[in-house]
Design a protein around this motif. Structure first.
Motif, PDB file in Angstrom:
ATOM      1  N   SER A   2       0.814  -1.215   0.000  1.00 47.18           N
ATOM      2  CA  SER A   2       0.000   0.000   0.000  1.00 47.18           C
ATOM      3  C   SER A   2       0.850   1.269   0.000  1.00 47.18           C
ATOM      4  N   HIS A   3       2.159   1.117   0.077  1.00 43.19           N
ATOM      5  CA  HIS A   3       3.072   2.261   0.075  1.00 43.19           C
ATOM      6  C   HIS A   3       3.955   2.207  -1.170  1.00 43.19           C
ATOM      7  N   PRO A   4       3.907   3.236  -2.004  1.00 39.30           N
ATOM      8  CA  PRO A   4       4.713   3.216  -3.230  1.00 39.30           C
ATOM      9  C   PRO A   4       6.218   3.366  -2.986  1.00 39.30           C
ATOM     10  N   GLN A   5       6.572   3.980  -1.870  1.00 38.69           N
ATOM     11  CA  GLN A   5       7.987   4.180  -1.553  1.00 38.69           C
ATOM     12  C   GLN A   5       8.476   3.076  -0.611  1.00 38.69           C
ATOM     13  N   PRO A   6       9.775   2.799  -0.623  1.00 34.48           N
ATOM     14  CA  PRO A   6      10.317   1.813   0.314  1.00 34.48           C
ATOM     15  C   PRO A   6      10.038   2.224   1.759  1.00 34.48           C
ATOM     16  N   LEU A   7       9.686   1.241   2.574  1.00 32.87           N
ATOM     17  CA  LEU A   7       9.391   1.501   3.977  1.00 32.87           C
ATOM     18  C   LEU A   7      10.572   1.098   4.845  1.00 32.87           C
ATOM     19  N   PRO A   8      10.980   1.975   5.751  1.00 31.55           N
ATOM     20  CA  PRO A   8      12.076   1.622   6.650  1.00 31.55           C
ATOM     21  C   PRO A   8      11.620   0.606   7.699  1.00 31.55           C
ATOM     22  N   LEU A   9      12.563  -0.162   8.176  1.00 34.70           N
ATOM     23  CA  LEU A   9      12.293  -1.154   9.198  1.00 34.70           C
ATOM     24  C   LEU A   9      11.647  -0.516  10.424  1.00 34.70           C
ATOM     25  N   SER A  10      12.083   0.672  10.794  1.00 33.81           N
ATOM     26  CA  SER A  10      11.526   1.338  11.973  1.00 33.81           C
ATOM     27  C   SER A  10      10.025   1.569  11.843  1.00 33.81           C
ATOM     28  N   VAL A  29       8.659 -13.065   9.435  1.00 38.93           N
ATOM     29  CA  VAL A  29       7.829 -12.848   8.249  1.00 38.93           C
ATOM     30  C   VAL A  29       8.630 -12.156   7.155  1.00 38.93           C
ATOM     31  N   LEU A  30       9.376 -11.112   7.515  1.00 42.40           N
ATOM     32  CA  LEU A  30      10.174 -10.394   6.526  1.00 42.40           C
ATOM     33  C   LEU A  30      11.219 -11.304   5.885  1.00 42.40           C
ATOM     34  N   LEU A  38       9.228 -12.241  -2.594  1.00 36.80           N
ATOM     35  CA  LEU A  38       8.032 -11.407  -2.615  1.00 36.80           C
ATOM     36  C   LEU A  38       8.314  -9.966  -2.208  1.00 36.80           C
ATOM     37  N   ILE A  39       9.382  -9.762  -1.462  1.00 35.83           N
ATOM     38  CA  ILE A  39       9.804  -8.406  -1.099  1.00 35.83           C
ATOM     39  C   ILE A  39      11.301  -8.295  -1.328  1.00 35.83           C
ATOM     40  N   GLU A  40      11.765  -7.064  -1.394  1.00 38.16           N
ATOM     41  CA  GLU A  40      13.198  -6.797  -1.529  1.00 38.16           C
ATOM     42  C   GLU A  40      13.661  -5.959  -0.355  1.00 38.16           C
ATOM     43  N   LYS A  41      14.844  -6.271   0.113  1.00 37.58           N
ATOM     44  CA  LYS A  41      15.460  -5.525   1.213  1.00 37.58           C
ATOM     45  C   LYS A  41      16.618  -4.729   0.635  1.00 37.58           C
ATOM     46  N   ASN A  87      21.823   4.211   5.274  1.00 40.52           N
ATOM     47  CA  ASN A  87      22.167   3.468   6.487  1.00 40.52           C
ATOM     48  C   ASN A  87      20.957   2.956   7.249  1.00 40.52           C
ATOM     49  N   GLU A  88      19.859   2.715   6.548  1.00 40.06           N
ATOM     50  CA  GLU A  88      18.682   2.119   7.174  1.00 40.06           C
ATOM     51  C   GLU A  88      18.121   1.060   6.232  1.00 40.06           C
ATOM     52  N   MET A  89      17.689  -0.046   6.805  1.00 40.57           N
ATOM     53  CA  MET A  89      17.092  -1.112   6.011  1.00 40.57           C
ATOM     54  C   MET A  89      15.691  -0.684   5.593  1.00 40.57           C
TER      55      MET A  89
END
Length: 71
Positions: A11-19, A35-36, A44-47, A52-54
């Motif tokens: 639901s978010h077009p931009q990458p979401l930080p782990l925090s 799960v991640l 199914l997802i990319e990291k 300096n943040e995942m």
């Protein structure tokens, strides 16, 4: 939790930080990590490491599929 995590990421077009993911799923952080890892292992997802943040993203084709199924 897997379905809700990938739906949230989709639901978010931009990458979401782990925090931000940890805030959303604060009731079960250990389960979130499992799960991640599972979603990433299945492709199914990319990291990525961004400033300096995942951060985590869903492939655009998969994102469209998930969003169309969840409507």
């Amino acid at each position: 939790m897997g379905k809700s995590a990938i739906a949230f990421l989709s639901s978010h077009p931009q990458p979401l930080p782990l925090s931000q993911l940890l805030e959303k799923f604060s009731e079960a952080p250990n389960q979130l990590f499992k799960v991640l890892l599972s979603l990433e292992r299945r492709g199914l997802i990319e990291k990525q490491n961004l400033d300096n943040e995942m951060v985590f993203t869903v492939d655009s084709v998969m994102q469209n599929y998930i969003l169309s199924c969840c409507d």
